[in-house]
Enzyme design. Structure first.
Site, PDB file in Angstrom:
ATOM      1  N   GLU A 158      30.263 -73.036  15.780  1.00 65.31           N
ATOM      2  CA  GLU A 158      30.601 -71.745  15.168  1.00 65.31           C
ATOM      3  C   GLU A 158      32.054 -71.705  14.693  1.00 65.31           C
ATOM      4  OE1 GLU A 158      30.608 -66.919  16.139  1.00 65.31           O
ATOM      5  OE2 GLU A 158      29.792 -68.320  17.603  1.00 65.31           O
ATOM      6  N   LYS A 189      26.799 -72.281  12.668  1.00 63.55           N
ATOM      7  CA  LYS A 189      26.855 -70.816  12.708  1.00 63.55           C
ATOM      8  C   LYS A 189      28.150 -70.356  12.046  1.00 63.55           C
ATOM      9  CE  LYS A 189      26.732 -66.784  15.774  1.00 63.55           C
ATOM     10  NZ  LYS A 189      26.458 -66.240  17.119  1.00 63.55           N
ATOM     11  N   SER A 241      27.120 -62.399  12.224  1.00 62.83           N
ATOM     12  CA  SER A 241      27.267 -61.112  11.534  1.00 62.83           C
ATOM     13  C   SER A 241      28.734 -60.715  11.393  1.00 62.83           C
ATOM     14  CB  SER A 241      26.474 -60.014  12.235  1.00 62.83           C
ATOM     15  OG  SER A 241      26.783 -59.941  13.614  1.00 62.83           O
ATOM     16  N   GLY A 242      29.565 -61.065  12.363  1.00 64.20           N
ATOM     17  CA  GLY A 242      31.010 -60.946  12.220  1.00 64.20           C
ATOM     18  C   GLY A 242      31.570 -59.567  11.988  1.00 64.20           C
ATOM     19  N   ARG A 293      26.589 -58.194  17.177  1.00 65.23           N
ATOM     20  CA  ARG A 293      26.833 -56.765  16.980  1.00 65.23           C
ATOM     21  C   ARG A 293      25.853 -56.127  15.999  1.00 65.23           C
ATOM     22  NH1 ARG A 293      33.204 -57.074  15.951  1.00 65.23           N
ATOM     23  NH2 ARG A 293      32.559 -59.197  15.453  1.00 65.23           N
TER      24      ARG A 293
END
Length: 366
Positions: free
Chosen positions: A179, A221, A263-264, A309
């Site tokens: 990631e 990711k 999603s960040g 999130r």
């Protein structure tokens, strides 16, 4: 090693079969506590356990989720009646993995930047998690954008740690989720995000190759290519879709089987809509469903999701620490995971989805 590689590639196929994805619920305790504080939820270990139980006992979760990423504390927690979370996952045919990094720390001689820690003792921890039944792992390395950052030193240090983690994970027979995140915070525009993401991904794959990581047995990711959250110019979905796909084509080798986007900080609706658009970007010239299937197959990797999130936060707002809200909370979780499964299939319709905001308002009035 050939047997381990076969095992890991089969794990990846199982995780993403039927357009399922990964639910990331690996927030560290400080991060989970902060989210509770923001919503006025008492910060206790019991509330963290209860929240995780609500997620994992969501009916039919396995229809859209092939695996969950857990935090170390969650691995050893139990349901209220005493059965372990790991037993629950096994009974529902959901694979589990572990976040194995130990968070960010200041980068020496670069006080404004950070790198991820956790390599010390990692081999022993991986063997422990494998013994518990984990089949994959995750390591996050995040960089921020300013006018002068990130530096080359920050990118190289984090890329090296990601690659060394991935090698150790594959040695233990565990699929590494790599990631490298370029964070949304800041005022940078879309082009600047693309520039930094390209630089970061190229460094990551250079180090992965140096460590002889088997690309076919890993999951990437990354972030989508997005303008900073405070940038005055917020691009439309088509622009973000095309920019993200182009960046991935320029940086991610075809041997990687799956790109599972993070999603960040995006809202659930936007994250789903953007993933949907990426899986449909050539649909305008597809006259039949077979044409569309063939066009999607022109990309060398699957485009999937590993959201945190964007799945959890609307439901966490609904819950608010009130256990009587269980059904509404689990309905919200299930709706969001199914939204993302539909986005993988290119059939998510954002405007037709029930409003989470309306659901939150309805629960709060009860």
């Amino acid at each position: 090693m050939d047997m381990l590689i076969k095992k890991m590639t089969n794990t990846i196929k199982t995780l993403f079969a039927e357009e399922r994805g990964i639910l990331a619920m690996d927030e560290s305790n400080p991060t989970c506590n902060q989210r509770f504080i923001e919503l006025g939820i008492p910060v206790t270990e019991e509330n963290r356990r209860a929240w995780r139980e609500l997620i994992l006992t969501t009916p039919d979760l396995h229809h859209a989720i092939g695996g969950v990423i857990l935090f170390d504390e969650t691995v050893y927690q139990q349901q209220h009646h005493g059965a372990s979370f790991l037993q629950l996952l096994r009974e529902n045919n959901i694979l589990f993995g572990i976040k194995v990094d130990k968070g960010m720390q200041s980068l020496a001689l670069h006080p404004l930047e950070q790198m991820t820690s956790g390599l010390d003792g990692l081999r022993a921890r991986l063997n422990t998690y494998a013994g518990l039944g984990a089949v994959f792992t995750k390591w996050r390395a995040a960089v921020s954008i300013t006018a002068s950052l990130p530096t080359l030193a920050c990118i190289e240090a984090n890329a090296d740690a990601l690659a060394r983690f991935a090698a150790l994970s594959q040695e233990a027979g565990l699929v590494p989720i790599v990631e490298p995140e370029v964070m949304m915070t800041g005022t940078h525009n879309l082009d600047r995000c693309r520039e930094v993401t390209t630089q970061f991904l190229r460094a990551v794959f250079r180090h992965l190759n140096q460590q002889e990581v088997v690309l076919e047995a890993m999951i990437l990711k990354p972030n989508m290519i997005l303008p900073g959250a405070d940038c005055p110019m917020q691009e439309d979905i088509d622009t973000i879709t095309n920019t993200t796909i182009t960046c991935m084509l320029e940086t991610v080798p075809a041997a990687v089987p799956v790109i599972a986007f993070l999603s960040g900080g995006q809202s659930g609706d936007l994250a789903s809509a953007r993933l949907n658009a990426m899986n449909l970007r050539d649909s305008r010239i597809a006259s039949t469903s077979d044409d569309l299937k063939n066009l999607k197959q022109t990309l060398p990797w699957q485009l999937a999701f590993s959201f945190s999130r964007a799945i959890q936060f609307p439901a966490l707002q609904l819950w608010g620490g009130v256990h009587e809200h269980k059904k509404a909370v689990q309905d919200a979780i299930y709706r969001r995971v199914c939204d993302n499964q539909r986005a993988r299939r290119g059939v998510y319709q954002q405007l037709l989805e029930p409003s989470i905001d309306r659901a939150i308002t309805g629960v709060q009035k009860q």
